[in-house]
Write a protein that holds these residues in place. Structure first.
Motif, PDB file in Angstrom:
ATOM      1  N   VAL A 223       0.674  -1.463   0.036  1.00  0.00           N
ATOM      2  CA  VAL A 223      -0.256   0.161  -0.072  1.00  0.00           C
ATOM      3  C   VAL A 223       0.812   1.236  -0.268  1.00  0.00           C
ATOM      4  CG1 VAL A 223      -1.980  -1.256   1.307  1.00  0.00           C
ATOM      5  CG2 VAL A 223      -0.239   0.300   2.340  1.00  0.00           C
ATOM      6  N   ALA A 224       0.192   2.347  -0.732  1.00  0.00           N
ATOM      7  CA  ALA A 224       0.701   3.740  -0.536  1.00  0.00           C
ATOM      8  C   ALA A 224      -0.099   4.341   0.698  1.00  0.00           C
ATOM      9  CB  ALA A 224       0.937   4.355  -1.561  1.00  0.00           C
ATOM     10  N   LEU A 225       0.603   4.797   1.812  1.00  0.00           N
ATOM     11  CA  LEU A 225      -0.170   5.313   2.880  1.00  0.00           C
ATOM     12  C   LEU A 225       0.456   6.557   3.253  1.00  0.00           C
ATOM     13  CD1 LEU A 225      -2.760   4.660   4.939  1.00  0.00           C
ATOM     14  CD2 LEU A 225      -0.804   3.990   6.346  1.00  0.00           C
ATOM     15  N   ALA A 226      -0.274   7.536   3.142  1.00  0.00           N
ATOM     16  CA  ALA A 226       0.420   8.892   3.471  1.00  0.00           C
ATOM     17  C   ALA A 226      -0.464   9.969   3.781  1.00  0.00           C
ATOM     18  CB  ALA A 226       1.350   9.383   2.419  1.00  0.00           C
ATOM     19  N   GLY A 227      -0.112  11.227   4.290  1.00  0.00           N
ATOM     20  CA  GLY A 227      -1.261  11.973   4.569  1.00  0.00           C
ATOM     21  C   GLY A 227      -1.984  11.730   5.830  1.00  0.00           C
ATOM     22  N   THR A 228      -1.994  12.672   6.622  1.00  0.00           N
ATOM     23  CA  THR A 228      -2.524  12.623   8.126  1.00  0.00           C
ATOM     24  C   THR A 228      -3.367  13.593   8.565  1.00  0.00           C
ATOM     25  OG1 THR A 228      -0.630  11.216   8.572  1.00  0.00           O
ATOM     26  CG2 THR A 228      -2.075  11.758  10.401  1.00  0.00           C
ATOM     27  N   GLN A 229      -4.512  13.396   8.985  1.00  0.00           N
ATOM     28  CA  GLN A 229      -5.263  14.503   9.794  1.00  0.00           C
ATOM     29  C   GLN A 229      -6.114  13.654  10.873  1.00  0.00           C
ATOM     30  OE1 GLN A 229      -8.862  16.219   7.805  1.00  0.00           O
ATOM     31  NE2 GLN A 229      -8.008  15.580   5.869  1.00  0.00           N
ATOM     32  N   PRO A 230      -6.715  14.478  12.023  1.00  0.00           N
ATOM     33  CA  PRO A 230      -7.232  13.766  12.911  1.00  0.00           C
ATOM     34  C   PRO A 230      -8.724  13.118  12.340  1.00  0.00           C
ATOM     35  CG  PRO A 230      -6.559  15.643  13.622  1.00  0.00           C
ATOM     36  CD  PRO A 230      -6.241  15.805  12.381  1.00  0.00           C
ATOM     37  N   ALA A 231      -9.242  12.276  12.784  1.00  0.00           N
ATOM     38  CA  ALA A 231     -10.428  11.555  12.335  1.00  0.00           C
ATOM     39  C   ALA A 231     -11.835  12.402  12.573  1.00  0.00           C
ATOM     40  CB  ALA A 231     -10.818  10.288  13.021  1.00  0.00           C
ATOM     41  N   LEU A 232     -12.660  12.764  11.671  1.00  0.00           N
ATOM     42  CA  LEU A 232     -13.796  13.411  12.117  1.00  0.00           C
ATOM     43  C   LEU A 232     -14.707  12.604  13.009  1.00  0.00           C
ATOM     44  CD1 LEU A 232     -14.468  14.350   7.993  1.00  0.00           C
ATOM     45  CD2 LEU A 232     -13.525  15.756   9.683  1.00  0.00           C
ATOM     46  N   ASP A 233     -15.051  13.437  13.968  1.00  0.00           N
ATOM     47  CA  ASP A 233     -15.700  12.589  15.074  1.00  0.00           C
ATOM     48  C   ASP A 233     -17.104  12.345  14.496  1.00  0.00           C
ATOM     49  OD1 ASP A 233     -16.604  11.742  17.435  1.00  0.00           O
ATOM     50  OD2 ASP A 233     -16.737  13.463  18.271  1.00  0.00           O
ATOM     51  N   GLY A 234     -17.601  11.237  14.569  1.00  0.00           N
ATOM     52  CA  GLY A 234     -18.943  10.814  13.906  1.00  0.00           C
ATOM     53  C   GLY A 234     -19.370  10.995  12.431  1.00  0.00           C
ATOM     54  N   GLU A 235     -18.540  11.728  11.609  1.00  0.00           N
ATOM     55  CA  GLU A 235     -18.785  12.037  10.307  1.00  0.00           C
ATOM     56  C   GLU A 235     -18.154  11.078   9.338  1.00  0.00           C
ATOM     57  OE1 GLU A 235     -18.614  15.945   8.584  1.00  0.00           O
ATOM     58  OE2 GLU A 235     -18.272  16.834  10.535  1.00  0.00           O
ATOM     59  N   PRO A 236     -18.643  10.690   8.212  1.00  0.00           N
ATOM     60  CA  PRO A 236     -18.444   9.633   7.176  1.00  0.00           C
ATOM     61  C   PRO A 236     -16.807  10.168   6.704  1.00  0.00           C
ATOM     62  CG  PRO A 236     -20.077  10.972   6.125  1.00  0.00           C
ATOM     63  CD  PRO A 236     -19.993  11.330   7.733  1.00  0.00           C
ATOM     64  N   VAL A 237     -16.020   9.095   6.370  1.00  0.00           N
ATOM     65  CA  VAL A 237     -14.926   9.591   5.867  1.00  0.00           C
ATOM     66  C   VAL A 237     -14.680  10.442   4.406  1.00  0.00           C
ATOM     67  CG1 VAL A 237     -13.409   7.804   6.960  1.00  0.00           C
ATOM     68  CG2 VAL A 237     -14.527   7.371   4.928  1.00  0.00           C
ATOM     69  N   GLY A 238     -16.050  10.156   3.724  1.00  0.00           N
ATOM     70  CA  GLY A 238     -16.159  10.906   2.417  1.00  0.00           C
ATOM     71  C   GLY A 238     -16.097  12.426   2.733  1.00  0.00           C
ATOM     72  N   ASN A 239     -16.361  12.943   3.920  1.00  0.00           N
ATOM     73  CA  ASN A 239     -16.393  14.307   4.166  1.00  0.00           C
ATOM     74  C   ASN A 239     -15.037  14.761   4.395  1.00  0.00           C
ATOM     75  OD1 ASN A 239     -18.991  13.967   3.917  1.00  0.00           O
ATOM     76  ND2 ASN A 239     -19.545  14.314   6.299  1.00  0.00           N
ATOM     77  N   ALA A 240     -13.966  14.010   4.431  1.00  0.00           N
ATOM     78  CA  ALA A 240     -12.570  14.743   4.554  1.00  0.00           C
ATOM     79  C   ALA A 240     -12.178  15.698   3.528  1.00  0.00           C
ATOM     80  CB  ALA A 240     -11.509  13.373   4.659  1.00  0.00           C
ATOM     81  N   ILE A 241     -11.542  16.430   3.988  1.00  0.00           N
ATOM     82  CA  ILE A 241     -10.954  17.486   2.837  1.00  0.00           C
ATOM     83  C   ILE A 241      -9.557  17.497   3.146  1.00  0.00           C
ATOM     84  CG2 ILE A 241     -10.960  20.108   2.332  1.00  0.00           C
ATOM     85  CD1 ILE A 241     -13.673  20.250   3.424  1.00  0.00           C
ATOM     86  N   TRP A 242      -8.840  17.193   1.891  1.00  0.00           N
ATOM     87  CA  TRP A 242      -7.639  17.054   2.182  1.00  0.00           C
ATOM     88  C   TRP A 242      -6.492  18.164   1.473  1.00  0.00           C
ATOM     89  CZ3 TRP A 242      -5.139  13.327   5.003  1.00  0.00           C
ATOM     90  CH2 TRP A 242      -6.052  12.168   5.264  1.00  0.00           C
ATOM     91  N   ARG A 243      -5.567  18.665   2.128  1.00  0.00           N
ATOM     92  CA  ARG A 243      -4.822  19.938   1.613  1.00  0.00           C
ATOM     93  C   ARG A 243      -3.845  19.178   0.468  1.00  0.00           C
ATOM     94  NH1 ARG A 243      -1.218  22.041   6.381  1.00  0.00           N
ATOM     95  NH2 ARG A 243      -1.067  19.779   6.554  1.00  0.00           N
ATOM     96  N   GLN A 244      -3.373  20.233  -0.317  1.00  0.00           N
ATOM     97  CA  GLN A 244      -2.596  19.931  -1.234  1.00  0.00           C
ATOM     98  C   GLN A 244      -1.440  19.230  -0.715  1.00  0.00           C
ATOM     99  OE1 GLN A 244      -3.414  20.189  -4.395  1.00  0.00           O
ATOM    100  NE2 GLN A 244      -1.553  19.304  -5.490  1.00  0.00           N
TER     101      GLN A 244
END
Length: 403
Positions: A223-244
């Motif tokens: 796997v390629a695994l990188a980029g990190t941010q705190p998990a969204l409390d109770g929200e679906p992962v589809g709502n995650a916004i990633w910085r450039q």
């Protein structure tokens, strides 16, 4: 464990049901190396224990290796790569132990007698030969990040991963096997491991990152695994916004894996992602790669990819050589087995090597927590420090349960 593990025999099976605590404590009492693990989303903990005295290996040859557990450092050579051969195998699902054909009758009896002895609470796990601890301070870490950003922007490298440590006192009620069980419960989607080897030390962790995996159906995965941010409390992962910054960081890891395939002239692979995944209290970007070894004539793909991938750009940087040189010159401490790799080799469930992340090393009265962050030209030293703080919470939450 329905199948007999490779190299083991039913004739050496003790039909009595034992607990994980009994098996691990017996290994400690006899001074034997022990490795326990649970694969992601599985329920079974498997334990390997060896009677071998010489555990050092130059590098694993996955395809020809006997059944056992490999434990390799970030920089091979600074610490030895260790192989815990499966002389004794325990399954938490059956509670039974099996002995390999190499185990003598005297060794069997000694281990069984030790298993049946009353457990004491003052057992000690295996400690590193030296208690000298090199720490990376907040000032030192931020200074290294600032220097890394300048080096990247000058064109000498694209990315470097810098890490640090934190020394935490062990609560007086701390119990190692109980802590392992807490990690199992807290992180069901992680590869959970406990490795304890005389002179090498004791490590407990919950890694989200596959390095090299080959399952019984002969499917190779990485796997390629990188980029990190705190998990969204109770929200679906589809709502995650990633910085450039995180998108580019993950893209670098993807491109490195593809470059490894290209070096091996491998074209028949499947790529899925990138997608957002949750690992404990964090979210990452992940792309999965797989190769069907039944259809591709590449019998040494696992070993070849392991050699090319480690240390991955997710824990080292790109290009690998200048990034590794920068780490060794500026990080300020020895990573030891943090960001190395570990896992079972040629087990009934296959070969599954993971990057040693979200982990801690146990000393006699303290624990060393480790965490790192990927540095690019857009990084900010304070934000990278906070990212390491978030990552250390994985193990800090375990310790907090004993306070």
């Amino acid at each position: 464990m329905a199948d007999i593990a490779p190299g083991t025999t039913n004739s050496g099976t003790d039909s009595i049901v034992y607990s994980l605590e009994q098996v691990v404590h017996a290994a400690f009492a006899l001074g034997l190396p022990v490795a326990a693990w649970r694969l992601p989303l599985a329920t079974e903990t498997t334990v390997c224990i060896t009677f071998d005295k010489d555990l050092k290996i130059s590098k694993p040859a996955l395809e020809s290796s006997p059944y056992g557990f490999v434990f390799s450092p970030f920089v091979v050579g600074e610490q030895p790569s260790i192989f815990v051969k499966a002389d004794i195998v325990y399954s938490s699902e059956t509670g039974h132990i099996r002995f390999s054909k190499a185990v003598t009758e005297a060794q069997k009896q000694e281990f069984i007698i030790t298993l049946k002895q009353p457990q004491t609470t003052n057992y000690s796990w295996h400690l590193h030969a030296s208690e000298t601890i090199n720490q990376q301070t907040e000032t030192g870490f931020k200074s290294a990040v600032t220097e890394a950003i300048a080096t990247i922007n000058s064109g000498h490298m694209e990315k470097v991963v810098l890490s640090r440590t934190a020394l935490k006192p062990l609560p007086s009620s701390f119990n190692l096997v109980a802590a392992y069980r807490l990690v199992l419960q807290s992180y069901p989607g992680a590869f959970v491991s406990l490795v304890s080897v005389p002179e090498v030390g004791t490590w407990l962790g919950a890694s989200p990152e596959i390095l090299v995996s080959i399952d019984p159906q002969k499917i190779f995965r990485t796997v390629a695994l990188a980029g990190t941010q705190p998990a969204l409390d109770g929200e679906p992962v589809g709502n995650a916004i990633w910085r450039q910054k995180e998108i580019e960081e993950q893209g670098m890891v993807e491109r490195y894996i593809l470059s490894c395939f290209k070096k091996l002239r491998l074209r028949e692979y499947t790529e899925v992602g990138p997608r957002t995944i949750v690992a404990g209290n964090l979210m990452h970007l992940r792309t999965d790669f797989s190769v069907d070894l039944k259809e591709v004539d590449f019998p040494t793909l696992g070993t070849d990819m392991l050699e090319l991938l480690h240390p991955t750009s997710a824990v080292c940087g790109l290009p690998k050589e200048p990034a590794l040189t920068f780490i060794l010159e500026h990080e300020g401490y020895n990573r030891s087995y943090y960001s190395g790799y570990l896992g079972p080799v040629n087990s009934p469930q296959g070969t599954h090597l993971y990057v040693n992340l979200r982990c801690m090393q146990l000393l006699k009265n303290e624990a060393i927590l480790y965490a790192g962050a990927g540095i690019t030209g857009e990084s900010d030293a304070e934000k990278e420090w906070q990212e390491t703080q978030h990552k250390m919470q994985t193990m800090q939450r375990i310790l907090a349960n004993f306070e």
